[in-house]
Design a protein around this motif. Structure first.
Motif, PDB file in Angstrom:
ATOM      1  N   ARG A 128     -35.465  17.683 -20.148  1.00  0.00           N
ATOM      2  CA  ARG A 128     -34.468  16.431 -20.630  1.00  0.00           C
ATOM      3  C   ARG A 128     -35.401  16.622 -22.001  1.00  0.00           C
ATOM      4  N   ASP A 129     -36.070  15.898 -22.798  1.00  0.00           N
ATOM      5  CA  ASP A 129     -36.160  15.119 -23.935  1.00  0.00           C
ATOM      6  C   ASP A 129     -36.262  16.745 -24.342  1.00  0.00           C
TER       7      ASP A 129
ATOM      8  N   LEU B 207     -30.946  11.508 -16.612  1.00  0.00           N
ATOM      9  CA  LEU B 207     -30.362  10.255 -17.698  1.00  0.00           C
ATOM     10  C   LEU B 207     -29.132  10.048 -18.034  1.00  0.00           C
TER      11      LEU B 207
ATOM     12  N   HIS C 265     -31.797   6.968 -15.868  1.00  0.00           N
ATOM     13  CA  HIS C 265     -33.057   6.568 -16.681  1.00  0.00           C
ATOM     14  C   HIS C 265     -31.081   6.162 -17.726  1.00  0.00           C
TER      15      HIS C 265
ATOM     16  N   PHE D 117     -29.970   4.205 -20.878  1.00  0.00           N
ATOM     17  CA  PHE D 117     -30.336   3.612 -22.384  1.00  0.00           C
ATOM     18  C   PHE D 117     -29.476   3.208 -23.087  1.00  0.00           C
TER      19      PHE D 117
ATOM     20  N   SER E 157     -34.277   2.163 -20.640  1.00  0.00           N
ATOM     21  CA  SER E 157     -33.737   1.952 -22.083  1.00  0.00           C
ATOM     22  C   SER E 157     -33.850   1.644 -23.254  1.00  0.00           C
TER      23      SER E 157
ATOM     24  N   GLU F 126     -32.514   1.958 -26.116  1.00  0.00           N
ATOM     25  CA  GLU F 126     -33.118   3.018 -27.733  1.00  0.00           C
ATOM     26  C   GLU F 126     -33.459   2.629 -28.504  1.00  0.00           C
TER      27      GLU F 126
ATOM     28  N   ASN G 233     -38.968   1.271 -20.361  1.00  0.00           N
ATOM     29  CA  ASN G 233     -39.666   2.000 -21.465  1.00  0.00           C
ATOM     30  C   ASN G 233     -38.828   1.477 -22.466  1.00  0.00           C
TER      31      ASN G 233
ATOM     32  N   PRO H 293     -39.061   3.355 -25.987  1.00  0.00           N
ATOM     33  CA  PRO H 293     -38.701   4.445 -26.626  1.00  0.00           C
ATOM     34  C   PRO H 293     -39.591   4.136 -28.594  1.00  0.00           C
TER      35      PRO H 293
ATOM     36  N   THR I 183     -37.943   6.271 -30.667  1.00  0.00           N
ATOM     37  CA  THR I 183     -37.169   6.990 -31.081  1.00  0.00           C
ATOM     38  C   THR I 183     -36.758   7.795 -32.395  1.00  0.00           C
TER      39      THR I 183
ATOM     40  N   HIS J  60     -42.117   6.122 -24.726  1.00  0.00           N
ATOM     41  CA  HIS J  60     -42.060   7.402 -25.091  1.00  0.00           C
ATOM     42  C   HIS J  60     -41.539   7.699 -26.428  1.00  0.00           C
TER      43      HIS J  60
ATOM     44  N   HIS K 258     -42.719  10.155 -30.004  1.00  0.00           N
ATOM     45  CA  HIS K 258     -41.944  11.092 -30.576  1.00  0.00           C
ATOM     46  C   HIS K 258     -42.801  11.589 -32.083  1.00  0.00           C
TER      47      HIS K 258
END
Ligand code: KIV
Ligand code: ZN
Length: 507
Positions: free
Chosen positions: A27-28, A87, A107, A109, A149, A151, A177, A179, A181, A208, A210
């Motif tokens: 997905r991501d 998602l 999931h 968000f 999530s 976000e 979750n 994130p 982001t 999560h 990045h």
């Protein structure tokens, strides 16, 4: 005692004994610029992830297209031990698509930070809470579990983030979750934030991260040591922009540095990374930890000497643990006496003149940026000595036809003898060499065999010059160099490649 003992000096209140790995490569990871996976690719990766031992596979974003929906559904219904995740934005059609795809967890968000509220969603805090409540109930009422999530959680006001988490906890989502982001956290801040959140809510936390500042792995491990039990990761750190936290590093960092276990079968890490490289077309940097070509390569004399007497002098991780192999390289500064001694140690006797010739080849490759491992040195020596194995090769070329038409891509047809059986294939390529090597690879039918490096030298001048091709061929972490010399560049390439294939298959 754990050899990384200073880490023990730092106590972590909420540190779990074990994590559940949530993989979002499909997905991501698929959001990596330039990456698109077919449904078959996605399925093959999901199968590999499941046998690697991940606990959750985020298979995709089902509402995004018909093909994506089918790919997610196929993975969700395959009966893998890993739970499937789809998602969904806080939108009914997204949630419906995820539920129709039959995933184990939806999931959901929704952006919670001031920036997302003001510029993306144009919603107040209360509207966000109401919408989240509606969506969580919408999915739960239809019998599905929710992975929720907020976000851009890491740029959300702490008070409001806690309010959102408390609401999700009261609505009994399976996990919350957090994130990062846009990847703006530093490890200490992430540790503090997760510590705050686990104090107010009992629902298990995922994280999560990045990699915009290169801290995704460190932030993920920090969140885990503060109590998050479900790290989101991707194979090879793929993901939107600079990517997500890398599965290999998070799992091995948790295990070896923090002594936190997971269900990952670490010996399969390297092969999974290679599969994802092949399917996505994104190669990891040579100096990438754990799965990069140089992660277990030693070149300087001091290091090679140290490693030979005790590997842990210069290795924090045993390569076998992750299914990789150590490589001891011979640098371009090596002398012919050193080469002669090394070969003697391998049971190959060469004269001083032959040693000089072999050394020149090593230096030549070094000048062109190629690294020569000890086993490659052996291969170069054997080639120069004209030593051929007494055993019959596993793969032999029986016939080859090349068709190069000015207006089209060239095609090659080959007939090989592979372990005694005739195999043939016809393939295209960008040029005659590419077409021929593609046809050979396809006739052999072993998808794990890769051509990692190709190097061409002309031994003399003129169009009938001898072509000297050196290749590096690898399979499941093992690699070898091989050479082929012929008046024709295609034949030299074929000889080098088949030579390499035979060596790697024999290994
Ligand atoms: O980076 C992010 O915030 C995401 C969410 C969908 C969890 O990928
Ligand atoms: Zn993301």
């Amino acid at each position: 005692m754990n050899q990384f003992w200073y880490n023990k000096k730092v106590e972590h209140k909420g540190k779990p004994k074990k994590i559940q790995v949530f993989d979002t490569t499909l997905r991501d990871g698929e959001q990596t610029p330039g990456v698109t996976l077919t449904a078959e690719d996605k399925f093959e990766i999901a199968k590999a992830l499941s046998s690697l031992g991940v606990d959750f596979i985020e298979a995709g974003f089902p509402v995004s297209s018909e093909g994506e929906f089918k790919a997610v559904k196929h993975i969700a219904e395959a009966g893998f031990p890993a739970k499937s995740v789809g998602l969904s934005r806080c939108v009914e059609k997204d949630m419906d698509a995820a539920m129709n795809a039959n995933v184990d967890l939806v999931h959901i968000f929704i952006g919670t930070s001031p920036i997302h509220r003001k510029y993306k969603l144009k919603m107040s805090k209360q509207e966000i809470l109401d919408k989240a409540e509606y969506c969580i109930n919408y999915v739960k009422d239809q019998g599905f579990d929710v992975h929720f999530s907020p976000e851009d959680a890491c740029r959300t006001e702490l008070g409001f983030l806690k309010e959102v988490c408390v609401l999700a906890d009261e609505l009994k989502v399976a996990h919350i979750n957090i994130p990062d982001t846009v990847g703006v956290m530093a490890p200490a801040a992430m540790h503090w934030l997760m510590g705050e959140l686990v104090e107010v809510v009992k629902t298990p936390f995922a994280v999560h991260c990045h990699n915009d500042f290169g801290m995704a792995v460190a932030n993920t491990i920090s969140a885990v040591t503060a109590g998050a039990t479900i790290p989101h990761v991707t194979v090879n750190g793929l993901g939107e922009r600079a990517g997500n936290a890398d599965l290999e590093q998070v799992v091995m960092g948790c295990k070896l540095i923090q002594e936190i276990e997971s269900n990952i079968k670490t010996k399969k890490i390297y092969e999974t990374s290679k599969l994802v490289e092949r399917k996505t077309g994104i190669r990891v940097m040579p100096n990438f930890p754990i799965v990069g070509d140089n992660a277990f390569a030693h070149e300087s004399g001091v290091h090679v000497h140290g490693v030979l007497s005790k590997a842990s002098t210069y290795e924090a991780i045993d390569p076998k643990m992750v299914g990789a192999q150590r490589r001891l390289l011979v640098g371009k500064l090596v002398g012919s006496t050193g080469v002669r001694d090394k070969l003697k140690g391998m049971g190959i006797k060469v004269s001083q003149d032959q040693a000089r010739e072999i050394t020149n080849k090593v230096k030549d490759l070094g000048d062109k940026g190629k690294k020569v491992a000890e086993e490659d040195l052996k291969a170069i020596a054997e080639d120069l000595l004209g030593k051929t194995s007494k055993e019959k090769p596993l793969v032999e070329l029986k016939d080859m036809v090349l068709h190069a038409d000015f207006s089209k891509n060239p095609t090659a047809s080959v007939v090989l003898s592979v372990k005694g059986a005739d195999k043939s294939a016809r393939e295209e390529g960008v040029g005659p060499v590419d077409a021929t090597l593609n046809a050979i690879r396809s006739a052999i039918g072993d998808k794990d065999i890769q051509l990692d490096e190709y190097h061409l030298d002309a031994i003399t001048g003129g169009s009938d010059a001898l072509a000297d091709v050196t290749v590096r061929v690898s399979k499941n972490g093992a690699s070898t160099m091989a050479r082929g010399v012929h008046e024709d560049v295609v034949m030299a390439s074929v000889l080098a490649f088949i030579n390499g294939v035979n060596r790697i298959l024999k290994k």
